[in-house]
Write a protein that holds these residues in place. Structure first.
Motif, PDB file in Angstrom:
ATOM      1  N   LEU A   1       0.591  -1.170   0.338  1.00 45.19           N
ATOM      2  CA  LEU A   1      -0.149   0.473   0.026  1.00 45.19           C
ATOM      3  C   LEU A   1       0.870   1.245   0.242  1.00 45.19           C
ATOM      4  CD1 LEU A   1      -2.810  -1.135   2.301  1.00 45.19           C
ATOM      5  CD2 LEU A   1      -3.519  -0.627   0.265  1.00 45.19           C
TER       6      LEU A   1
ATOM      7  N   TRP B   1       3.349   1.918  -2.022  1.00 45.97           N
ATOM      8  CA  TRP B   1       3.674   2.682  -3.278  1.00 45.97           C
ATOM      9  C   TRP B   1       2.395   3.314  -3.790  1.00 45.97           C
ATOM     10  CZ3 TRP B   1       7.194   1.480  -6.404  1.00 45.97           C
ATOM     11  CH2 TRP B   1       8.437   0.499  -6.343  1.00 45.97           C
ATOM     12  N   ALA B   2       1.202   3.476  -3.110  1.00 45.90           N
ATOM     13  CA  ALA B   2       0.238   4.150  -4.190  1.00 45.90           C
ATOM     14  C   ALA B   2       0.407   5.214  -2.916  1.00 45.90           C
ATOM     15  CB  ALA B   2      -0.858   3.861  -3.316  1.00 45.90           C
ATOM     16  N   LEU B   3       1.185   5.204  -1.869  1.00 46.95           N
ATOM     17  CA  LEU B   3       1.430   6.726  -1.197  1.00 46.95           C
ATOM     18  C   LEU B   3       2.458   7.485  -1.682  1.00 46.95           C
ATOM     19  CD1 LEU B   3       1.793   5.418   3.011  1.00 46.95           C
ATOM     20  CD2 LEU B   3      -0.171   6.556   1.237  1.00 46.95           C
TER      21      LEU B   3
ATOM     22  N   PHE C   1       1.178   9.450  -4.580  1.00 47.33           N
ATOM     23  CA  PHE C   1       1.658  10.839  -4.623  1.00 47.33           C
ATOM     24  C   PHE C   1       1.488  11.920  -4.287  1.00 47.33           C
ATOM     25  CE2 PHE C   1      -2.827   8.242  -1.967  1.00 47.33           C
ATOM     26  CZ  PHE C   1      -4.041   8.148  -2.817  1.00 47.33           C
TER      27      PHE C   1
ATOM     28  N   PHE D   1      -0.003  -1.832  -7.465  1.00 46.31           N
ATOM     29  CA  PHE D   1      -0.918  -0.804  -6.159  1.00 46.31           C
ATOM     30  C   PHE D   1      -0.011   1.126  -6.618  1.00 46.31           C
ATOM     31  CE2 PHE D   1       0.074  -4.862  -4.403  1.00 46.31           C
ATOM     32  CZ  PHE D   1      -1.079  -4.226  -3.197  1.00 46.31           C
ATOM     33  N   PHE D   2       1.659   1.720  -7.386  1.00 46.80           N
ATOM     34  CA  PHE D   2       1.497   2.533  -7.693  1.00 46.80           C
ATOM     35  C   PHE D   2       0.841   3.127  -8.192  1.00 46.80           C
ATOM     36  CE2 PHE D   2       3.740   5.199 -10.617  1.00 46.80           C
ATOM     37  CZ  PHE D   2       4.396   6.331  -9.463  1.00 46.80           C
TER      38      PHE D   2
ATOM     39  N   THR E   1      -2.678   2.073  -9.426  1.00 47.67           N
ATOM     40  CA  THR E   1      -3.794   2.536  -8.336  1.00 47.67           C
ATOM     41  C   THR E   1      -3.503   3.604  -7.932  1.00 47.67           C
ATOM     42  OG1 THR E   1      -4.550   0.160  -8.371  1.00 47.67           O
ATOM     43  CG2 THR E   1      -5.517   1.560  -7.476  1.00 47.67           C
ATOM     44  N   GLY E   2      -2.205   4.300  -7.498  1.00 45.82           N
ATOM     45  CA  GLY E   2      -2.622   5.286  -6.662  1.00 45.82           C
ATOM     46  C   GLY E   2      -2.580   6.432  -8.172  1.00 45.82           C
TER      47      GLY E   2
ATOM     48  N   LEU F   1      -5.934   9.397  -7.373  1.00 47.29           N
ATOM     49  CA  LEU F   1      -5.235  10.984  -7.013  1.00 47.29           C
ATOM     50  C   LEU F   1      -6.039  11.404  -7.908  1.00 47.29           C
ATOM     51  CD1 LEU F   1      -2.828  12.890  -5.873  1.00 47.29           C
ATOM     52  CD2 LEU F   1      -1.644  12.007  -7.466  1.00 47.29           C
TER      53      LEU F   1
ATOM     54  N   SER G   1      -4.063  14.384  -0.466  1.00 49.53           N
ATOM     55  CA  SER G   1      -2.955  13.105  -0.689  1.00 49.53           C
ATOM     56  C   SER G   1      -2.038  13.363   0.473  1.00 49.53           C
ATOM     57  CB  SER G   1      -2.125  13.619  -1.966  1.00 49.53           C
ATOM     58  OG  SER G   1      -0.963  15.217  -1.886  1.00 49.53           O
TER      59      SER G   1
ATOM     60  N   SER H   1      -1.101   8.822   3.729  1.00 52.12           N
ATOM     61  CA  SER H   1       1.399   8.497   4.575  1.00 52.12           C
ATOM     62  C   SER H   1       0.749   8.533   6.042  1.00 52.12           C
ATOM     63  CB  SER H   1       2.078   9.971   4.114  1.00 52.12           C
ATOM     64  OG  SER H   1       1.660   9.365   2.747  1.00 52.12           O
TER      65      SER H   1
END
Length: 528
Positions: A56, A58-60, A63, A218-219, A221-222, A226, A243, A247
């Motif tokens: 997860l 990676w989504a951060l 962002f 995950f990236f 999807t992030g 966004l 965003s 975190s």
């Protein structure tokens, strides 16, 4: 190391170090890979939960990296005076004859007047962010291998990014904004690296490749999420807050459920902690880990001279001093030195093409939110195909193939004209170019991880990530060179990077080594 000595010498499906029956005083000694295969399970419920929660992050990273697309976007403007209607550009219009459609707070450009002669300041902020990423990758690559560990580094990075992102929203002027974006880059550069290693190290060798490739979903999807967040928060200040809060939530609610890597525990001389993780893993996976089994490092695999200390339950377990490693060790070893040089150059070439082709999204005269969403979704098929082919063809052929695929279509794009059907064909070539390089970008993470032992893995991956960030810094400078020349440079990078891939060894179904000695001994067996 000659490439002709690698994949055709023996069946790549066979492990380099066979499953061991090493025993001493009734104790079975296994490396982590052997224990995963024999007792704990290579990818059970424990690994699945740990992998999802860790990835997860990676989504951060998406962002904090891609927020610049929306925060620093060119806002729409409209005419308010009679002297404006004949002009298509803001530059040169008299003051008071035009205004921003969504007000001055929609973008950093509209708030601080970063247009016309000051337009370069937008690119400067983005370049300094990636420069921070490059430095941060090296810093946290070292810390995650040494004192902080994988989990500690990820915790520090995410907390730092969350706080800095919220502070960025309070920037009173352009200089403060630039400085805070640079500091955010220091943390963002280590997010994906630490999350990737922490997520994949507890996974068995036959499942590690596909799992590692899946982290990039995950990236993407992030990035897609966004675009929705940016639509809901059109002000650049509110967007930075929205965003960044995830975190802080990640550190508060997700990090406590993550385990430190047992490989890091082992190389740091904390065998008891490593065994606790392995026993918890086996229990969660519905497997049984016998009491007379314990972990050893790969360079101790055939050594029976251990100092054994009792655990709380009375069964013996081995303890040893922490093994330390640094980039100096990587460069000192002939096995890893060439690998590091190649990984650095290949990652550099890949990033120039990936980020260079991606930045064109802001130049399209269509809906920005939809463009970013479609761009993120378009990368996912590349991840799927590379994941499917990863264990069938191996890391090396796939790296070469995806880079050449992208390079060839970028080369074709240089031959296309800028009007009519040719313009459409050039766009298609660009899409196929980023499709291929997305697969390479994804693959290089798992490949780089497998090329180096645990004791220096994140330090080496940090160097490769730094090279990637350097490519990201240069990518905007390549894009402004015109229409054909950027594609020509992207083509050269793709084809040249693929050629360098021939000098890397294949790592399919090979063990993840723990120490420099273990890797050198293993490679000696492989070559012989």
């Amino acid at each position: 190391m000659s490439s002709q000595n690698l994949p055709d010498m023996r069946d790549l499906q066979q492990p380099l170090i066979p499953s061991s029956d090493r025993k001493s005083d009734g104790q079975e000694k296994l490396t982590i890979d052997e224990m995963l295969q024999k007792y704990c399970g290579e990818f059970g419920k424990w690994q699945l939960k740990h992998f999802i929660l860790t990835s997860l992050a990676w989504a951060l990273e998406a962002f904090h990296t891609m927020v610049m697309i929306f925060a620093d976007r060119d806002p729409k403007w409209w005419c308010t005076g009679p002297d404006c209607w004949a002009q298509a550009q803001i530059c040169g219009l008299p003051p008071g004859s035009w205004d921003w459609v969504d007000g001055p707070g929609s973008s950093t450009i509209s708030e601080w007047g970063l247009m016309c002669d000051d337009k370069y300041k937008v690119g400067l902020v983005q370049a300094l962010f990636f420069f921070g990423c490059m430095i941060g990758a090296g810093i946290f690559g070292h810390l995650s291998d040494s004192s902080l560990g994988r989990k500690g580094s990820l915790t520090t990075i995410c907390l730092l990014n969350g706080i800095l992102g919220c502070l960025t929203a309070l920037s009173p002027n352009y200089l403060v904004y630039t400085f805070l974006r640079f500091l955010s880059g220091l943390g963002t550069g280590g997010v994906g690296m630490c999350a990737f290693v922490l997520a994949t190290e507890p996974i068995g060798p036959s499942k590690r490749g596909v799992a590692g490739m899946s982290t990039f979903y995950f990236f993407s999807t992030g990035i897609a999420l966004l675009s929705g967040i940016a639509y809901l928060f059109p002000s650049w200040r509110s967007l930075y807050v929205a965003s960044s809060i995830p975190s802080i939530l990640f550190v508060t609610f997700i990090i406590p459920f993550l385990s430190e890597s047992p490989r890091w525990f082992l190389v740091r001389g904390k065998a008891k902690d490593a065994m606790k993780v392995m026993r918890l893993m086996a229990q969660s996976n519905g497997r049984i880990l016998p009491q007379d089994v314990h972990l050893v490092l790969d360079d101790d695999a055939n050594n029976t001279n251990y100092v054994e200390n009792p655990k709380d339950d009375g069964s013996p377990i081995e303890e040893r001093e922490a093994i330390k490693g640094s980039l100096r060790d990587v460069l000192r070893s002939p096995v890893t030195r060439l690998r590091l040089y190649l990984a650095v150059v290949i990652n550099f070439c890949c990033a120039i093409v990936y980020y260079g082709l991606s930045l064109n999204v802001v130049n399209l005269d269509t809906n920005l939110y939809l463009n970013v969403l479609l761009n993120a979704v378009a990368e996912m098929p590349a991840y799927t195909l590379t994941a499917i082919m990863l264990n069938k063809f191996g890391r090396k052929p796939l790296t070469i193939g995806t880079m050449w695929f992208s390079g060839v279509f970028c080369l074709l794009a240089t031959m296309m004209k800028s009007y009519g059907t040719w313009k459409i064909l050039r766009m298609i070539c660009g899409v196929l170019g980023i499709f291929g390089m997305s697969g390479t970008y994804n693959l290089l993470f798992i490949y780089t991880v497998e090329l180096f032992p645990t004791v220096v893995r994140n330090a080496a991956l940090g160097c490769a990530t730094q090279a990637s960030q350097m490519g990201a810094i240069l990518a905007p400078l390549v894009v402004v060179l015109g229409t054909r020349l950027p594609f020509a440079l992207f083509s050269i990078c793709g084809i040249f990077g693929g050629l360098l891939g021939f000098y890397l060894p294949e790592t399919l179904n090979r063990p993840l080594y723990d120490t420099m000695t273990g890797m050198e001994e293993g490679e000696a067996i492989w070559i012989s």
